[in-house]
Motif scaffolding. Structure first.
Motif, mmCIF file in Angstrom:
data_model
loop_
_atom_site.group_PDB
_atom_site.id
_atom_site.type_symbol
_atom_site.label_atom_id
_atom_site.label_comp_id
_atom_site.label_asym_id
_atom_site.label_seq_id
_atom_site.Cartn_x
_atom_site.Cartn_y
_atom_site.Cartn_z
ATOM 1 N N GLN A 111 0.822 -1.217 0.000
ATOM 2 C CA GLN A 111 0.000 0.000 0.000
ATOM 3 C C GLN A 111 0.854 1.263 0.000
ATOM 4 O OE1 GLN A 111 -2.958 0.154 3.083
ATOM 5 N NE2 GLN A 111 -3.123 2.370 2.985
ATOM 6 N N LYS A 112 1.958 1.265 0.751
ATOM 7 C CA LYS A 112 2.841 2.427 0.844
ATOM 8 C C LYS A 112 4.071 2.149 -0.021
ATOM 9 C CE LYS A 112 1.423 2.525 5.683
ATOM 10 N NZ LYS A 112 0.242 3.359 5.533
ATOM 11 N N LYS A 113 4.206 2.891 -1.092
ATOM 12 C CA LYS A 113 5.214 2.599 -2.107
ATOM 13 C C LYS A 113 6.628 2.700 -1.537
ATOM 14 C CE LYS A 113 6.763 3.981 -6.700
ATOM 15 N NZ LYS A 113 6.555 4.911 -7.837
ATOM 16 N N GLY A 114 7.366 1.590 -1.638
ATOM 17 C CA GLY A 114 8.768 1.575 -1.236
ATOM 18 C C GLY A 114 9.003 1.667 0.255
ATOM 19 N N TYR A 115 7.972 1.426 1.077
ATOM 20 C CA TYR A 115 8.133 1.588 2.528
ATOM 21 C C TYR A 115 8.401 0.236 3.170
ATOM 22 C CZ TYR A 115 7.132 2.611 7.406
ATOM 23 O OH TYR A 115 7.214 2.740 8.760
ATOM 24 N N THR A 116 9.416 0.189 4.020
ATOM 25 C CA THR A 116 9.701 -0.990 4.839
ATOM 26 C C THR A 116 9.694 -0.578 6.300
ATOM 27 O OG1 THR A 116 12.070 -0.584 4.619
ATOM 28 C CG2 THR A 116 11.078 -2.161 3.083
ATOM 29 N N LEU A 117 9.360 -1.506 7.145
ATOM 30 C CA LEU A 117 9.265 -1.209 8.570
ATOM 31 C C LEU A 117 10.634 -0.870 9.150
ATOM 32 C CD1 LEU A 117 6.802 -3.896 9.951
ATOM 33 C CD2 LEU A 117 6.447 -1.439 9.902
ATOM 34 N N PRO A 118 10.700 0.034 10.113
ATOM 35 C CA PRO A 118 11.986 0.330 10.770
ATOM 36 C C PRO A 118 12.418 -0.835 11.641
ATOM 37 C CG PRO A 118 10.195 1.514 11.846
ATOM 38 C CD PRO A 118 9.605 0.873 10.629
ATOM 39 N N ALA A 119 13.710 -1.038 11.701
ATOM 40 C CA ALA A 119 14.277 -2.119 12.515
ATOM 41 C C ALA A 119 14.876 -1.536 13.786
ATOM 42 C CB ALA A 119 15.333 -2.883 11.732
#
Length: 368
Positions: free
Chosen positions: A272-280
């Motif tokens: 849904q959110k383009k190019g977004y990955t969760l913070p680690a």
């Protein structure tokens, strides 16, 4: 953060179903209260309505200063005569009927833009905090009888259309105590807000997250404190009211399964959110005391030293206050000090007074 592999699913009758759902990656996101409070403060300002005072307020009169020499303040004063208003001070913010200091303007900067990545990070943190029972209970929600947090309900909950069915489902899930708490806290607002369409105040109850609205919003919308939101429209103002983490969230199974598509994971990007990955997380295990006490760390660290350490001999000591250091620097100081004490004792000793002459001796002197 929650770190269970799977989460149980409960039916509308409160019974645990055989089906389980894998825990979405967003529940392993770092919990950042500082970031949540910062983003919440900025987002809450975007709902404000501009207000101001009239531009001419407090200055709609003709007034002029009397100047110096009349033993009164130089504030502008209303002219004329024959009324008590004449001669009264005007215009200033300290005067009766004057303008306010720095009048409010509608062109003030009311709204604040927040970085999209910060808003997404804060939302992920709020979702992760909703899976920690200690944070949810610490926020005041009544979850002591809840079977599991996060609470996932079967998909048939999205088809509920009647409020009485919604109440029955909450009672079966033992989540209605949180709704009753909200109803008991409803009170009339103090101040002018009660006259401005904000008459009542109450706490926040459960947040129901759904994937498809098949009547669930109509069923739950009239329950005090209960809020509903689409899983694709999760809002930090609802997930962390007041900037405080730990909102009690009730998920429907389709909404819970859709979280990986909405937020993605640390390795896979969101759909849904383009190019977004969760913070680690910066550290995998935030329990520092456990890391220090582990066998791997204790095997390579030096043994603990004494509890109290002796002062180093190089530490400077004041010879004017420390007599031993003074004698070490000036051996004659001890002789001077002893002489000073002896002289002081002599001065303070009582003087011996001679006895006065006897009366017989005085008579002989006076005899002719």
């Amino acid at each position: 953060m929650a770190a269970r592999p799977v989460v149980s699913v409960y039916g509308l009758n409160g019974a645990k179903l055989d089906a389980t759902v894998p825990l979405p990656s967003v529940f392993t996101a770092p919990i950042r209260p500082d970031l949540v409070q910062f983003v919440h403060k900025n987002m809450a300002k975007n709902r404000r309505q501009p207000y101001a005072v009239k531009q001419q307020a407090g200055e709609e009169t003709s007034a002029e200063s009397w100047g110096t020499g009349r033993a009164v303040a130089r504030i502008p004063r209303v002219g004329g005569s024959g009324t008590k208003r004449s001669g009264q001070a005007a215009f200033g913010n300290m005067t009766r009927g004057g303008r306010m200091f720095a009048p409010n303007k509608v062109w003030r900067k009311w709204h604040i833009r927040t970085n999209t990545n910060q808003k997404r990070y804060a939302t992920a943190s709020a979702v992760a905090a909703s899976g920690v029972s200690a944070l949810v209970a610490g926020r005041g929600h009544r979850i002591n009888r809840i079977s599991e947090v996060p609470l996932v309900v079967a998909a048939e909950a999205e088809a509920i259309t009647k409020t009485k069915e919604a109440v029955a489902a909450l009672r079966a899930l033992k989540a209605y105590a949180d709704v009753a708490k909200v109803a008991n806290t409803r009170s009339i607002r103090a101040g002018r807000g009660k006259m401005r369409n904000r008459r009542h105040r109450q706490r926040r109850g459960p947040l129901v997250v759904y994937a498809q609205d098949n009547g669930i919003t109509r069923a739950f919308r009239n329950l005090p404190g209960v809020e509903l939101v689409d899983v694709t429209r999760l809002n930090l103002l609802q997930l962390a009211p007041g900037g405080h983490l730990g909102r009690f969230v009730i998920w429907t199974q389709p909404a819970f399964e859709a979280l990986n598509k909405v937020f993605g994971s640390q390795a896979e990007a969101s759909e849904q959110k383009k190019g977004y990955t969760l913070p680690a997380s910066i550290v995998a295990n935030p329990d520092v005391s456990r890391i220090i006490a582990s066998n791997e760390v204790q095997a390579v660290v030096r043994a603990a030293g004494p509890r109290f350490t002796k002062r180093p001999f190089t530490q400077k000591k004041n010879p004017l206050r420390n007599s031993q250091v003074l004698v070490r620097l000036n051996p004659y100081a001890q002789v001077l000090r002893r002489a000073e004490l002896l002289g002081k004792n002599k001065r303070t000793a009582k003087k011996v007074h001679k006895k006065s002459a006897s009366a017989k001796f005085l008579e002989i002197l006076k005899a002719d």
